[in-house]
Design a protein around this motif. Structure first.
Motif, short mmCIF file in Angstrom:
data_model
loop_
_atom_site.label_atom_id
_atom_site.label_comp_id
_atom_site.label_asym_id
_atom_site.label_seq_id
_atom_site.Cartn_x
_atom_site.Cartn_y
_atom_site.Cartn_z
N GLN A 17 -101.02 -12.96 67.42
CA GLN A 17 -100.54 -12.28 68.63
C GLN A 17 -99.03 -12.10 68.60
OE1 GLN A 17 -102.46 -10.79 70.66
NE2 GLN A 17 -104.42 -11.77 70.25
N SER A 18 -98.32 -13.04 67.98
CA SER A 18 -96.87 -12.86 67.94
C SER A 18 -96.48 -11.78 66.94
CB SER A 18 -96.16 -14.18 67.67
OG SER A 18 -96.55 -14.69 66.44
N ARG A 120 -100.80 -12.28 77.11
CA ARG A 120 -101.90 -12.98 77.79
C ARG A 120 -102.77 -13.72 76.79
NH1 ARG A 120 -99.79 -13.48 81.88
NH2 ARG A 120 -99.78 -12.03 83.62
N SER A 121 -103.06 -13.07 75.67
CA SER A 121 -103.88 -13.72 74.64
C SER A 121 -103.17 -14.94 74.08
CB SER A 121 -104.19 -12.75 73.51
OG SER A 121 -104.95 -11.69 73.98
N PHE A 122 -101.87 -14.83 73.93
CA PHE A 122 -101.07 -15.95 73.45
C PHE A 122 -101.20 -17.12 74.42
CE2 PHE A 122 -97.32 -18.47 72.68
CZ PHE A 122 -97.11 -18.35 71.32
N GLN A 123 -101.03 -16.78 75.69
CA GLN A 123 -101.10 -17.78 76.76
C GLN A 123 -102.44 -18.50 76.77
OE1 GLN A 123 -99.99 -15.59 80.21
NE2 GLN A 123 -99.53 -17.39 81.41
N ASN A 125 -104.49 -18.90 74.40
CA ASN A 125 -104.67 -19.75 73.23
C ASN A 125 -103.87 -21.05 73.34
OD1 ASN A 125 -106.52 -18.65 71.11
ND2 ASN A 125 -105.32 -16.84 71.57
N THR A 126 -102.75 -21.01 74.04
CA THR A 126 -102.04 -22.27 74.27
C THR A 126 -102.88 -23.17 75.19
OG1 THR A 126 -100.84 -21.33 76.14
CG2 THR A 126 -99.72 -21.31 74.04
N GLU A 127 -103.58 -22.51 76.12
CA GLU A 127 -104.46 -23.24 77.03
C GLU A 127 -105.58 -23.94 76.25
OE1 GLU A 127 -104.30 -24.47 80.55
OE2 GLU A 127 -103.18 -22.62 80.21
N ILE A 128 -106.15 -23.19 75.29
CA ILE A 128 -107.21 -23.73 74.43
C ILE A 128 -106.69 -24.95 73.67
CG2 ILE A 128 -108.58 -23.23 72.34
CD1 ILE A 128 -109.62 -21.76 74.73
N MET A 129 -105.50 -24.82 73.15
CA MET A 129 -104.89 -25.90 72.38
C MET A 129 -104.68 -27.14 73.26
SD MET A 129 -101.74 -25.09 69.94
CE MET A 129 -102.10 -24.46 68.33
N ASN A 130 -104.23 -26.89 74.46
CA ASN A 130 -103.98 -27.97 75.41
C ASN A 130 -105.26 -28.74 75.72
OD1 ASN A 130 -101.99 -29.26 76.74
ND2 ASN A 130 -101.59 -27.63 78.21
N THR A 131 -106.33 -27.99 75.99
CA THR A 131 -107.61 -28.62 76.30
C THR A 131 -108.11 -29.42 75.11
OG1 THR A 131 -108.06 -26.71 77.69
CG2 THR A 131 -109.88 -28.17 77.27
N ASN B 29 -114.05 -17.64 69.22
CA ASN B 29 -114.33 -16.42 69.99
C ASN B 29 -113.08 -15.93 70.70
OD1 ASN B 29 -116.98 -16.38 69.28
ND2 ASN B 29 -117.74 -17.27 71.17
N ILE B 30 -112.38 -16.88 71.32
CA ILE B 30 -111.20 -16.50 72.10
C ILE B 30 -110.09 -16.03 71.18
CG2 ILE B 30 -109.44 -17.40 73.68
CD1 ILE B 30 -111.75 -19.20 74.81
#
Lengths: 144, 132
Positions: A17-18, A120-123, A125-131, B29-30
């Motif tokens: 994404q970057s 937004r996609s970047f954001q 994915n950071t959320e995914i990483m955090n979880t 997926n994401i």
């Protein structure tokens, strides 16, 4: 451990994404870079995304999580073949013999939409990483 | 009454591993939400879990030292399925970001649920060992 793969997957998406954001900023910066011939004119750059398919070695392990794919990568960055904008400006210093100058085929609106989508996609994915981090930390406390 | 780890920990151990694998699939997926022609995938959780349970019983039938006894869910790649798209998209991508995010969060909550139970099973075992 599958959970640490989530970091790789989300990381690959963030870097893809970057790169996309980089092409957007390059396109936006050069949106008004005129030239006197079609060949010299800047063309909008577009990244090509592709899912990382598992290697044969990984397939042999038959892990469904690996079979599904391991993130995303940018295979190449192509130049858009949309038609260039030809403008009749005989007084422009860059005008060719017929009095035309060429504007890049950058669509500002499209680039803006791309930019927001990329951020937004970047954001997310950071959320995914955090979880994933929380899940992993939780696992480390097992038995306490 | 024989006590072994399999009977003491039950299904939660396998559930926890499956949850981490599912997290990986959903993260993938994401990650590919913007990849053209990518088809969203998921595992059929109950099918995968029953596969895990059956392979658990098969563990005892290894007749050679080279047999992979701890091969978890040998046929569980069959549980990997494609998601049905809610609406078609121009680039052939079937990832619905909101839905995937919801599933990912749901998965992590359920992971924590299984973790809690597993954790208390371990605590119970520790208590039994100490004789408290």
């Amino acid at each position: 451990m599958s959970l640490s793969n989530v970091f790789d997957i989300a990381g690959s998406a963030m870097s893809a994404q970057s790169i996309r954001l980089n092409t957007v900023s390059s396109n936006m910066a050069n949106a008004q870079s005129v030239s006197s011939s079609e060949g010299e004119t800047y063309k909008a750059l577009k990244p090509i995304f592709k899912v990382n398919v598992p290697t044969p070695d990984q397939v042999r392990r038959r892990d469904p999580a690996i079979m599904a794919g391991q993130g995303v990568s940018v295979t190449e960055i192509v130049k858009s073949d949309a038609p260039l904008r030809m403008v009749y400006e005989p007084n422009h210093p860059m005008a060719n013999d017929e009095g035309y100058i060429f504007y890049p085929n950058v669509n500002i609106v499209e680039e803006m939409a791309d930019m927001i989508s990329a951020s937004r996609s970047f954001q997310i994915n950071t959320e995914i990483m955090n979880t994933a981090k929380q899940m992993l930390q939780k696992t480390l406390t097992l038995g306490n | 009454m024989p006590i072994n780890f399999d009977s003491a920990l039950g299904i939660n151990e396998d559930a926890l591993i499956l949850r981490t694998q599912r997290a990986e699939i959903l993260a993938n997926n994401i990650a590919n939400a913007d990849t053209p022609n990518y088809k969203a995938r998921d595992i059929d959780f109950s099918a995968a879990l029953s596969g895990a349970q059956s392979s658990m019983q098969l563990k005892q039938s290894s007749t050679h030292a080279g047999h992979q006894t701890n091969l978890l869910m040998p046929d569980h790649s069959q549980a990997l399925v494609y998601r049905e798209a809610i609406q078609p998209s121009i680039d052939g991508n079937t990832v619905d970001l909101q839905q995937e995010m919801a599933r990912y969060t749901d998965n992590s909550i359920r992971f924590q649920g299984s973790f809690q139970i597993l954790n208390s099973s371990f605590k119970g075992l520790a208590k039994a060992i100490k004789g408290e």
